[in-house]
Design a protein around this motif. Structure first.
Motif, PDB file in Angstrom:
ATOM      1  N   THR A  27       0.849  -1.181   0.000  1.00 34.34           N
ATOM      2  CA  THR A  27       0.000   0.000   0.000  1.00 34.34           C
ATOM      3  C   THR A  27       0.892   1.241   0.000  1.00 34.34           C
ATOM      4  N   GLU A  28       0.278   2.405  -0.045  1.00 38.91           N
ATOM      5  CA  GLU A  28       1.068   3.639   0.024  1.00 38.91           C
ATOM      6  C   GLU A  28       1.837   3.704   1.343  1.00 38.91           C
ATOM      7  N   ARG A  43       4.791   1.290   1.131  1.00 40.07           N
ATOM      8  CA  ARG A  43       5.913   1.841   0.354  1.00 40.07           C
ATOM      9  C   ARG A  43       6.693   2.857   1.179  1.00 40.07           C
TER      10      ARG A  43
END
Length: 294
Positions: A58-59, A62
């Protein structure tokens, strides 16, 4: 936050699969899943998008990955630093390099290192300079030999190795082969170019030289290895602008000095983390550079 949680997170991110990561870590899949869930609860954010075939970051995942890699690299460096104080260099040395880098004979350097430190496992990764710099900064590599594209930062420092002018390689039957001792970027306007992919050192140096001269060029034939580049030029499919030491790799080709670039050169460096984060193995390798030579 426990170190094992970060280790488990990085393993799943690398393998993009819980089962493969569990096998590599030699832990149960249920234990690995529980570790990731505990980390997600602590951070109050999902780290992976899970499907039946794979998992992706997911963001939030990351954002965590780079920091987790740096933390684990620093922990590894701490263990190795204590061992070095006790007179032992051990662990793993992860080295990155471009092909045919100027200023260092990588194979000879690694061979000398292995003779001096047989207990250290050597790992080598070959790719473009752009990726190498990112991997050193992220802690995935202990050091790398690459094209110098930046000055020192808080995550990366550069130790200069060599600087060379650029040369043009062409087929002996090419119109440029009968030119004078040197050509300019303007003389190459309209030519078909063979070059490396963006992010490789010679490509970056050539792009900088033509930008400095204000001459536009289009690379029609992109490769990711030196021999393919030389083969394409050898078949008269295009010309290549390369560092000076490349001219000796295929004596049948015509080599012409490139002038009129405002002093743009191909400069190489050893890329390392900040001194406090540099591993004892990386320091030992750098200490061998002067004795092994290029």
């Amino acid at each position: 936050m426990e170190l094992r949680h970060l280790q488990h997170f990085v393993a799943v991110a690398e393998d993009q699969h819980f089962t493969r990561a569990a096998e590599r870590l030699m832990v149960s899949q249920s234990g690995l899943s529980a570790s990731i869930r505990a980390l997600e609860r602590e951070l109050r954010a999902p780290l992976f998008v899970r499907t039946t075939r794979r998992v992706t970051l997911t963001e939030a995942g990351r954002a965590l990955l780079g920091e987790a890699e740096r933390v684990l690299a620093q922990v590894r460096a701490a263990h190795e630093a204590v061992a070095a104080v006790q007179g032992v260099v051990r662990g793993t040395l992860s080295v990155g390099t471009e092909q045919c880098i100027a200023g260092v004979h990588v194979a000879g350097l690694l061979a000398a290192f292995r003779r001096s430190h047989p207990d250290v496992e050597i790992r080598l990764r070959q790719t473009g300079s752009g990726a190498l710099g990112e991997e050193v900064a992220a802690g995935r590599l202990d050091l790398a030999f690459a094209y110098r594209t930046q000055t020192d930062t808080d995550q990366l420092r550069c130790v200069p190795l060599a600087a060379e002018p650029m040369y043009v390689l062409c087929h002996p039957d090419h119109r440029l082969a009968g030119a004078s001792a040197a050509v300019t970027p303007g003389d190459l306007a309209g030519e078909v170019f063979v070059d490396f992919h963006p992010g490789w050192g010679p490509r970056s140096a050539t792009d900088a030289a033509f930008a400095e001269a204000g001459v536009h060029r289009t690379v029609a034939l992109e490769v990711n290895d030196v021999h393919s580049l030389l083969d394409l030029v050898g078949e008269n499919l295009g010309v290549a602008v390369v560092p000076r030491h490349f001219r000796h790799k295929r004596e049948a080709l015509t080599a012409l000095a490139l002038k009129g670039t405002g002093g743009a050169v191909y400069e190489t460096a050893a890329l390392l983390p900040p001194a406090r984060a540099t591993s004892p193995a990386a320091r030992a390798l750098m200490g061998l550079l002067e004795t092994v030579g290029a």
